[in-house]
Design a protein around this motif. Structure first.
Motif, PDB file in Angstrom:
ATOM      1  N   SER A 302       0.825  -1.216   0.000  1.00  0.00           N
ATOM      2  CA  SER A 302       0.000   0.000   0.000  1.00  0.00           C
ATOM      3  C   SER A 302       0.851   1.255   0.000  1.00  0.00           C
ATOM      4  CB  SER A 302      -0.954  -0.006   1.196  1.00  0.00           C
ATOM      5  OG  SER A 302      -0.286   0.322   2.403  1.00  0.00           O
ATOM      6  N   ASP A 303       2.070   1.188   0.560  1.00  0.00           N
ATOM      7  CA  ASP A 303       2.990   2.325   0.490  1.00  0.00           C
ATOM      8  C   ASP A 303       3.458   2.553  -0.943  1.00  0.00           C
ATOM      9  OD1 ASP A 303       3.020   3.124   3.156  1.00  0.00           O
ATOM     10  OD2 ASP A 303       4.621   1.718   3.697  1.00  0.00           O
ATOM     11  N   ARG A 304       3.560   1.492  -1.709  1.00  0.00           N
ATOM     12  CA  ARG A 304       4.058   1.617  -3.076  1.00  0.00           C
ATOM     13  C   ARG A 304       2.956   1.917  -4.083  1.00  0.00           C
ATOM     14  NH1 ARG A 304       8.217  -2.551  -6.173  1.00  0.00           N
ATOM     15  NH2 ARG A 304       8.321  -1.380  -8.141  1.00  0.00           N
ATOM     16  N   TYR A 305       1.815   1.239  -3.944  1.00  0.00           N
ATOM     17  CA  TYR A 305       0.769   1.338  -4.957  1.00  0.00           C
ATOM     18  C   TYR A 305      -0.464   2.118  -4.501  1.00  0.00           C
ATOM     19  CZ  TYR A 305       3.531  -2.353  -7.142  1.00  0.00           C
ATOM     20  OH  TYR A 305       4.549  -3.080  -7.702  1.00  0.00           O
ATOM     21  N   GLY A 306      -0.535   2.475  -3.253  1.00  0.00           N
ATOM     22  CA  GLY A 306      -1.700   3.189  -2.746  1.00  0.00           C
ATOM     23  C   GLY A 306      -2.631   2.274  -1.980  1.00  0.00           C
ATOM     24  N   ARG A 307      -3.382   2.871  -1.034  1.00  0.00           N
ATOM     25  CA  ARG A 307      -4.263   2.062  -0.176  1.00  0.00           C
ATOM     26  C   ARG A 307      -5.412   1.446  -0.996  1.00  0.00           C
ATOM     27  NH1 ARG A 307       0.106   3.212   2.562  1.00  0.00           N
ATOM     28  NH2 ARG A 307       0.096   5.219   3.620  1.00  0.00           N
ATOM     29  N   LYS A 308      -5.999   2.218  -1.891  1.00  0.00           N
ATOM     30  CA  LYS A 308      -7.192   1.757  -2.597  1.00  0.00           C
ATOM     31  C   LYS A 308      -6.898   0.589  -3.538  1.00  0.00           C
ATOM     32  CE  LYS A 308     -10.187   4.638  -4.207  1.00  0.00           C
ATOM     33  NZ  LYS A 308     -10.863   5.747  -4.893  1.00  0.00           N
ATOM     34  N   ARG A 309      -5.789   0.645  -4.251  1.00  0.00           N
ATOM     35  CA  ARG A 309      -5.483  -0.441  -5.189  1.00  0.00           C
ATOM     36  C   ARG A 309      -5.327  -1.772  -4.463  1.00  0.00           C
ATOM     37  NH1 ARG A 309      -0.992   1.911  -9.496  1.00  0.00           N
ATOM     38  NH2 ARG A 309      -2.309   3.530 -10.440  1.00  0.00           N
ATOM     39  N   VAL A 310      -4.609  -1.739  -3.344  1.00  0.00           N
ATOM     40  CA  VAL A 310      -4.409  -2.976  -2.585  1.00  0.00           C
ATOM     41  C   VAL A 310      -5.735  -3.475  -2.026  1.00  0.00           C
ATOM     42  CG1 VAL A 310      -3.253  -4.018  -0.584  1.00  0.00           C
ATOM     43  CG2 VAL A 310      -2.018  -2.393  -2.047  1.00  0.00           C
ATOM     44  N   LEU A 311      -6.559  -2.575  -1.526  1.00  0.00           N
ATOM     45  CA  LEU A 311      -7.828  -2.982  -0.935  1.00  0.00           C
ATOM     46  C   LEU A 311      -8.801  -3.521  -1.982  1.00  0.00           C
ATOM     47  CD1 LEU A 311      -8.412  -0.213   1.750  1.00  0.00           C
ATOM     48  CD2 LEU A 311      -7.842  -2.620   2.118  1.00  0.00           C
ATOM     49  N   ILE A 312      -8.812  -2.946  -3.174  1.00  0.00           N
ATOM     50  CA  ILE A 312      -9.686  -3.482  -4.222  1.00  0.00           C
ATOM     51  C   ILE A 312      -9.298  -4.927  -4.540  1.00  0.00           C
ATOM     52  CG2 ILE A 312     -10.211  -3.322  -6.688  1.00  0.00           C
ATOM     53  CD1 ILE A 312     -10.225  -0.274  -6.348  1.00  0.00           C
ATOM     54  N   PHE A 313      -7.982  -5.182  -4.607  1.00  0.00           N
ATOM     55  CA  PHE A 313      -7.514  -6.551  -4.867  1.00  0.00           C
ATOM     56  C   PHE A 313      -7.907  -7.493  -3.725  1.00  0.00           C
ATOM     57  CE2 PHE A 313      -4.201  -9.694  -3.915  1.00  0.00           C
ATOM     58  CZ  PHE A 313      -4.301 -10.502  -5.046  1.00  0.00           C
ATOM     59  N   THR A 314      -7.658  -7.081  -2.485  1.00  0.00           N
ATOM     60  CA  THR A 314      -7.941  -7.982  -1.352  1.00  0.00           C
ATOM     61  C   THR A 314      -9.433  -8.209  -1.163  1.00  0.00           C
ATOM     62  OG1 THR A 314      -7.867  -6.119   0.231  1.00  0.00           O
ATOM     63  CG2 THR A 314      -5.820  -7.336  -0.154  1.00  0.00           C
ATOM     64  N   MET A 315     -10.238  -7.194  -1.402  1.00  0.00           N
ATOM     65  CA  MET A 315     -11.680  -7.364  -1.228  1.00  0.00           C
ATOM     66  C   MET A 315     -12.265  -8.264  -2.306  1.00  0.00           C
ATOM     67  SD  MET A 315     -12.800  -3.527   0.039  1.00  0.00           S
ATOM     68  CE  MET A 315     -14.495  -3.944   0.421  1.00  0.00           C
ATOM     69  N   ALA A 316     -11.776  -8.125  -3.530  1.00  0.00           N
ATOM     70  CA  ALA A 316     -12.246  -9.013  -4.603  1.00  0.00           C
ATOM     71  C   ALA A 316     -11.850 -10.461  -4.315  1.00  0.00           C
ATOM     72  CB  ALA A 316     -11.668  -8.559  -5.941  1.00  0.00           C
ATOM     73  N   THR A 317     -10.630 -10.649  -3.802  1.00  0.00           N
ATOM     74  CA  THR A 317     -10.177 -11.998  -3.447  1.00  0.00           C
ATOM     75  C   THR A 317     -11.001 -12.561  -2.297  1.00  0.00           C
ATOM     76  OG1 THR A 317      -7.930 -11.392  -4.117  1.00  0.00           O
ATOM     77  CG2 THR A 317      -8.175 -13.372  -2.781  1.00  0.00           C
ATOM     78  N   ALA A 352      -5.593  -6.105   6.612  1.00  0.00           N
ATOM     79  CA  ALA A 352      -5.208  -5.628   7.943  1.00  0.00           C
ATOM     80  C   ALA A 352      -3.906  -4.850   7.892  1.00  0.00           C
ATOM     81  CB  ALA A 352      -5.078  -6.807   8.909  1.00  0.00           C
ATOM     82  N   GLY A 353      -3.033  -5.197   6.938  1.00  0.00           N
ATOM     83  CA  GLY A 353      -1.800  -4.438   6.773  1.00  0.00           C
ATOM     84  C   GLY A 353      -2.028  -3.024   6.279  1.00  0.00           C
ATOM     85  N   ILE A 416     -17.226  -2.447  -1.759  1.00  0.00           N
ATOM     86  CA  ILE A 416     -16.414  -2.109  -2.923  1.00  0.00           C
ATOM     87  C   ILE A 416     -16.902  -0.823  -3.579  1.00  0.00           C
ATOM     88  CG2 ILE A 416     -15.782  -2.857  -5.253  1.00  0.00           C
ATOM     89  CD1 ILE A 416     -15.716  -5.743  -4.140  1.00  0.00           C
ATOM     90  N   VAL A 417     -18.217  -0.648  -3.655  1.00  0.00           N
ATOM     91  CA  VAL A 417     -18.770   0.598  -4.208  1.00  0.00           C
ATOM     92  C   VAL A 417     -18.361   1.791  -3.349  1.00  0.00           C
ATOM     93  CG1 VAL A 417     -20.906   1.869  -4.653  1.00  0.00           C
ATOM     94  CG2 VAL A 417     -20.704  -0.517  -5.371  1.00  0.00           C
ATOM     95  N   SER A 418     -18.417   1.641  -2.034  1.00  0.00           N
ATOM     96  CA  SER A 418     -18.019   2.728  -1.128  1.00  0.00           C
ATOM     97  C   SER A 418     -16.539   3.045  -1.271  1.00  0.00           C
ATOM     98  CB  SER A 418     -18.327   2.344   0.321  1.00  0.00           C
ATOM     99  OG  SER A 418     -19.705   2.110   0.508  1.00  0.00           O
ATOM    100  N   LEU A 419     -15.700   2.029  -1.451  1.00  0.00           N
ATOM    101  CA  LEU A 419     -14.263   2.247  -1.597  1.00  0.00           C
ATOM    102  C   LEU A 419     -13.958   3.093  -2.827  1.00  0.00           C
ATOM    103  CD1 LEU A 419     -11.325   1.659  -0.809  1.00  0.00           C
ATOM    104  CD2 LEU A 419     -11.490  -0.489  -2.087  1.00  0.00           C
ATOM    105  N   VAL A 420     -14.664   2.841  -3.907  1.00  0.00           N
ATOM    106  CA  VAL A 420     -14.430   3.588  -5.142  1.00  0.00           C
ATOM    107  C   VAL A 420     -14.696   5.082  -4.950  1.00  0.00           C
ATOM    108  CG1 VAL A 420     -15.243   3.890  -7.519  1.00  0.00           C
ATOM    109  CG2 VAL A 420     -14.886   1.587  -6.612  1.00  0.00           C
TER     110      VAL A 420
END
Length: 451
Positions: A302-317, A352-353, A416-420
């Protein structure tokens, strides 16, 4: 009166802060994982022996949820301490109280000794435990984040939440050892008390470590500028209401799935599938060993790619994992059961990270603890307190685990909609964001020069 600002934190200060905050978080997750595990396999026999097995399990999970009801009250109580008197004081007071409650649970007699007073005492102590934890988690995470360089906040916050899998690993090791060394009668009689005594000892150690930690440099700087508020909790709800609501909606499915996997599935595997407790705790141990790697990884990414990108991946998984969870558990194949838990809960560990920074960065220093604690405790109140209970109730009433999956799927769609709709906060500095309403930002290239 403003607190004096100290010298810039050194690397030794960073290590001391991370150690102090991680000890408390480890104790938090140790206590909650322990209570959740015992709620599924021991507490129904110790505190609810007169009920049928199904009803006793629901009653036991209901007491598990009481701790979450107290968390917002604890967060409100400690908000004034943390945002006005300092993060350190909130950390020390909350950890001391947690240790005392753990010891009290260890000494609580069962139903056979004091009758209905036993479950009543359990409910009270669980409430007090939740009250303490309502202050502990956010104070530790905010303290670590405010010590961190702006470009490494995700990783520092992740190292605090490293206590999540670490605490659960300790619980799983204990339960496996207890299952091998103690009979079920001994475990239900006094064996379950041992880890609560261990929790009290951890709290004592953590107390002495935290006493020697210096106050957050960001908090001291904000204090010098007069950026403090008399009513931090009310101010965050007045000025940051939209952020609070959307952050809660984003995290509800993560919290719900986490407790379905880490708490309810243990009872499901042992009760509905009829497998031994050693299998369940072996799965938990393997899962959380993976978490020791995945939590820091999530923060670093998340430090490298941003909080939202990592969370979109983890939530979809996680959404995919929730669909596959029960079919793979029903196979009773250990490798497939572990795969189900790793796919669903493993992505939760990566989330959680990211969580500490994601919850803290939208809020200025004056109300940062209050904002973080409000989001964190309300998620645990709404989803954490109800997930095991609702899952047990849904299976009991519908006869199918797909009803549980349907609820989780709906929560993930909303999340996921709220995150966007949320802005990316990765590039938002703390140093220029002290007062309510401030939203300082810098570009990534500029941020690299401020570390």
């Amino acid at each position: 009166m403003h607190l004096p600002a100290g010298p810039p934190p050194t690397s030794s200060s960073h290590r001391r802060v991370l150690t102090a905050t991680t000890v408390g978080t480890t104790l938090e997750w140790f206590d909650f994982a322990l209570y959740g595990a015992l709620a599924g396999v021991v507490f129904p026999h110790v505190f609810f022996p007169t009920s049928t097995p199904a009803v006793a399990l629901i009653q036991s999970f209901a007491t598990f949820g009481v701790g979450f009801l107290a968390r917002p009250l604890g967060a409100a109580f400690f908000a004034r301490i943390a945002d006005r008197a300092g993060r350190k004081r909130a950390m020390v007071v909350s950890l001391t109280m947690m240790g005392a409650v753990s010891l009290a649970i260890a000494l609580l007699p069962g139903y056979d000794t004091i009758g209905s007073a036993a479950p009543a005492g359990l409910v009270l102590l669980r409430f007090l435990q939740g009250f303490c934890l309502g202050g502990e988690a956010s104070s530790a995470q905010v303290m670590a984040l405010e010590y961190a360089p702006d470009s490494r906040r995700g990783f520092y916050g992740a190292m605090v939440n490293f206590g999540n899998p670490l605490g659960q690993v300790i619980v799983a090791v204990f339960m496996l050892g207890a299952g091998a060394a103690l009979s079920e009668t001994v475990l239900n009689s006094w064996g379950w008390r041992i880890p609560f005594v261990m929790g009290a000892v951890i709290a004592v150690i953590g107390y002495f470590i935290r006493r020697h930690v210096e106050e957050s440099p960001v908090f001291l700087e904000a204090s010098q500028t007069g950026a403090r508020t008399r009513r931090p909790l009310l101010d965050v709800l007045r000025t940051q209401r939209s952020s609070v609501v959307r952050l809660i909606l984003v995290w509800l499915p993560n919290t719900a799935l986490s407790y379905v996997v880490s708490t309810y599935s243990l009872a499901y595997i042992a009760g509905s599938l009829g497998m031994s407790s050693s299998v369940t705790f072996g799965l938990v141990l393997a899962l959380n060993v993976c978490g020791l790697v995945l939590v820091p990884l999530g923060g670093a990414l998340s430090d490298r790619y941003g909080r939202k990108r990592v969370l979109i991946f983890t939530m979809a998984t996680s959404l995919c994992g929730s669909v596959a969870l029960f079919p793979l558990l029903d196979s009773k194949s250990i490798p497939l059961m572990l795969l189900a838990m790793v796919v669903s809960q493993g992505s939760q560990f990566m989330s959680a990270g990211v969580m500490a920074a994601f919850f803290a960065e939208p809020f200025p220093t004056a109300v940062r603890y209050s904002g973080h604690a409000t989001v964190y405790t309300m998620n645990n109140l709404i989803a954490g307190s109800t997930a095991p209970f609702v899952a047990a109730l849904l299976l009991s009433s519908t006869g199918t685990t797909w009803s549980i999956v349907a609820v989780l799927g709906a929560l993930y769609a909303i999340g996921i909609v709220s995150l966007v709709t949320l802005p990316e906060t990765r590039w938002r500095p703390f140093a220029s964001n002290h007062r309510a309403g401030e939203r300082g930002t810098v570009e990534p290239a500029a941020l690299a020069t401020t570390d």
